[in-house]
Design a protein around this motif. Structure first.
Motif: not given
Length: 235
Positions: A182-194
């Motif tokens: 979860n660290g080191s700058g991890s970030a999951a994809l958002p819930s939507t893409v416009a």
């Protein structure tokens, strides 16, 4: 002593046989009178009247039919009842045209190359980066890790859902599943893409000691194919 004389008269002058005949005639006359009198008073017949006829029974009027037992004709009503609507034929149902079959299966692509996983939807796995990973949260540990970015491009006219998006990583010849940090700058994809936009997510996985190759799987939008991107593990 002198004999008593019998008074003379018509009855005395009749002989015994004549007297019997007179008596019989008188009895017949009396009987005839009795019969005639009974006939005059109505007592001469067994029904109490001579010559009287028995009353003829009159036929009773036929009972009128019960409306509740009469068969109903379609559309007819009984008193106080609403007319029953005739059954209507169901309107024909027009089946909608079949939708285009969604993409399925797996699409292989090199790391850094965009792959079309569904019409007007692309997925790209950026170059792999070796880092010292920081574990954050229960059960996570620090250690050598690989980091990469996943991009989902939406060239369609509508917004796409990424709620079910999943990213996995496998290492080495044995395809060992990677442990996500979860660290080191991890970030999951958002819930939507416009529509007409691109969404990005960053993922970090611990590297096993013998990880010579890294294979990334990306499940993006519902119904799209799975992206399979494989590259050598950075040293």
């Amino acid at each position: 002593m002198s004999e008593t004389s019998t008074p003379a008269g018509p009855w005395a002058r009749l002989g015994p046989r004549a007297r019997v005949a007179v008596l019989a005639l008188a009895a017949a006359v009396v009987l005839a009178l009795v019969v005639w009198g009974l006939a005059r008073t109505g007592g001469g017949g067994p029904d109490g009247a001579s010559g009287a006829t028995s009353p003829t029974p009159t036929s009773s009027p036929s009972a009128s039919p019960d409306p509740s037992q009469s068969p109903l004709v379609a559309g007819a009503t009984t008193d106080g009842a609403e007319p029953e609507a005739a059954p209507q034929e169901a309107a024909p149902v027009t089946a909608p045209p079949p939708a285009a079959a969604p993409a399925s299966g797996t699409v292989a692509a090199a790391v850094g190359a965009a792959a079309e996983v569904a019409p007007q939807v692309t997925v790209t796995v950026d170059a792999l980066e070796r880092i010292q990973g920081d574990g954050e949260g229960p059960g996570q540990v620090d250690g050598p890790a690989v980091r990469f970015t996943v991009r989902v491009g939406n060239a369609s006219a509508g917004e796409l859902s990424l709620v079910g998006a999943v990213v996995n990583a496998y290492f080495g010849a044995g395809q060992t599943p990677g442990v996500q940090l979860n660290g080191s700058g991890s970030a999951a994809l958002p819930s939507t893409v416009a529509a007409g936009a691109e969404a990005t997510g960053t993922y970090v996985f611990l590297l096993p000691a013998d990880a010579t190759t890294t294979r990334v799987e990306v499940y993006s939008v519902p119904g799209a194919a799975v992206l399979d991107a494989t590259a050598a593990t950075p040293s």
